[in-house]
Design an enzyme around this catalytic site. Structure first.
Site, short mmCIF file in Angstrom:
data_model
loop_
_atom_site.label_atom_id
_atom_site.label_comp_id
_atom_site.label_asym_id
_atom_site.label_seq_id
_atom_site.Cartn_x
_atom_site.Cartn_y
_atom_site.Cartn_z
N SER A 40 2.96 3.36 3.59
CA SER A 40 3.63 2.86 2.48
C SER A 40 1.93 2.28 1.46
O SER A 40 2.00 3.49 1.08
CB SER A 40 3.79 1.23 2.93
N ASP A 44 -5.50 -2.41 -19.52
CA ASP A 44 -6.68 -1.26 -19.80
C ASP A 44 -7.31 -0.82 -17.86
O ASP A 44 -7.85 -1.18 -17.47
CB ASP A 44 -8.12 -2.18 -20.14
N HIS A 77 11.96 2.35 6.64
CA HIS A 77 10.46 3.17 5.66
C HIS A 77 9.69 2.24 7.05
O HIS A 77 8.27 2.87 6.64
CB HIS A 77 10.69 1.49 4.78
#
Length: 432
Positions: free
Chosen positions: A143, A357, A410
């Site tokens: 993951s 940023d 998953h």
């Protein structure tokens, strides 16, 4: 170092000092913890190394008991390092208790900006030569650990002998909005499949939601259980046994009392265990930040994208006869209101959401010229990682071989670990 044994294994604890900010190597240091694991009959052998990067973000490496899941397969030929990524497990912790040591919310947000995959890979490259003598190692990324592996391929491929990725191929240039806009339809499909399997849960979930809307109860733990928080239990639907777990959680929510039906203590305890971020607050704090690249803020993306899908409004279910929609892997501003472990960190989370940023994480030119053997398990309808995004990334990494499967959700590395690891190793070795 501390060395000890489990059945069939020799384990060694390691602790390393690494810079908080790798751009300032002589600045503040934080501690990383890692557990070395090797088969007991091969403890003295010169085995190649495999470093495991857990999913999350914000979770420490698995605490296995013996040769569980994929580990038994790995130690047949590797010396395995289970790394607690910075801020997790037994590494320098991040929580509502420790973050005030940094100062106020601005200082806390600046500190947490160093806990993404770029810093994790720099950590790996600092400790790798200390353990391997400079030899490259194999990374196994589950993951978010797969996101870190792709960053590794972008930033320090010379440190890798191979990269194995399970359910973790990130979008290389997508914004968090793209991630969550693609996620909500998948969550809706998983919810529909759950109700098809357990039709009695339609009424159970609606009854619980109606009680929460009317009462807004505070659990014994101090967690405020809102309808939105209850809906977020759908995060379990991304795992192979998650639908069953969700059903058993909500089937007996109420108990008769002198005040009428109330949420039982047993239900409250289990719901708190499923929803609280007390054990992994870093997940909530930087979950959207892992997608931040460039000047565009994430700006509570999951919350904004949810507004594009009005079917997730619980009011529709409570006003009519449609099933209550569950939600999945997403973090929202209200998490920092209902969860006592997060409440003191709301302003810090807002500052991270507004940050403009973020360094870019992936070097697409370098990935296109990749020479490291790479294999990735892609789960065909993964609730957590969009399959279309994953396959687009797979096509962008030179030489990457995919195994697309609907056998697992998953959590395939947990549920079918030896088979999944076998397949990925065979792919990187051109054996299949």
């Amino acid at each position: 170092m501390t060395r000890y044994r489990q059945p069939g294994l020799v384990l060694t604890d390691h602790r390393f000092q690494v810079p908080l900010d790798h751009a300032r190597p002589d600045g503040e240091q934080i501690e990383l913890y890692a557990r070395e694991v090797v088969a007991s009959g091969r403890a003295g052998a010169g085995l190649p190394w495999m470093v495991y990067l857990q999913g999350g973000p914000g979770f420490g490496a698995n605490r296995f008991h013996g040769k569980q899941a994929w580990l038994g397969r790995a130690v047949k030929e590797f010396r395995v390092l289970l790394l607690d990524q910075r801020g997790t497990g037994s590494s320098t912790p991040v929580s509502r208790q420790t973050l005030p040591l940094r100062g106020g919310p601005a200082e806390q947000a600046g500190y947490l900006a160093h806990f993404r995959s770029d810093s994790i890979v720099r950590d790996c490259e600092l400790i790798r030569p200390l353990l391997t003598g400079g030899a490259p190692w194999t990374v196994l990324g589950q993951s978010f650990g797969g996101f870190c592996a792709v960053r590794y391929l972008s930033a320090a491929p010379e440190g890798l002998a191979a990269a194995l990725i399970t359910g973790g191929l990130p979008s290389l240039d997508g914004h968090a909005d793209d991630v969550y806009r693609a996620a909500y339809p998948r969550i809706a499909r998983k919810t529909a499949a759950h109700y098809a399997r357990y039709p009695q849960d339609v009424g159970n979930a609606r009854r619980i939601a109606a009680f929460l809307r009317a009462n807004r109860p505070v659990l014994n733990s101090g967690y405020t259980l809102t309808v939105e928080a209850f809906q977020s239990l759908g995060i379990a639907l991304g795992g192979g046994d998650g639908s069953h777990a969700l059903h058993y959680l909500i089937e007996d929510a109420f108990v008769e009392t002198t005040q009428g039906p109330q949420l039982s203590d047993a239900f409250q305890e289990r719901v708190h265990a499923a929803l609280s971020f007390a054990a992994h607050p870093l997940y909530a704090l930087i979950h959207e930040a892992i997608y931040g690249q460039g000047a565009r803020p994430t700006d509570w993306s999951a919350e904004r994208m949810r507004a594009e899908f009005p079917a997730f409004d619980a009011g529709l279910a409570l006003a009519g006869d449609v099933p209550l929609p569950f939600t999945g892997e997403s973090v929202h501003p209200w998490h920092f209101e209902v969860d006592p472990a997060l409440r003191p960190l709301r302003e810090t989370a807002d500052l991270l959401a507004s940050r403009t940023d973020w360094p870019r994480l992936y070097d697409q030119d370098r990935l296109a010229a990749n020479e490291v053997p790479v294999a990735a398990a892609v789960y065909h309808d993964d609730m957590y990682v969009d399959t279309a995004h994953a396959l687009r990334t797979a096509r962008s990494i030179r030489g990457l071989r995919t195994w697309v499967t609907d056998e697992f959700e998953h959590d395939g590395l947990r549920a079918g670990g030896p088979r999944v690891l076998d397949r990925l190793l065979a792919l990187v070795r051109d054996e299949v």
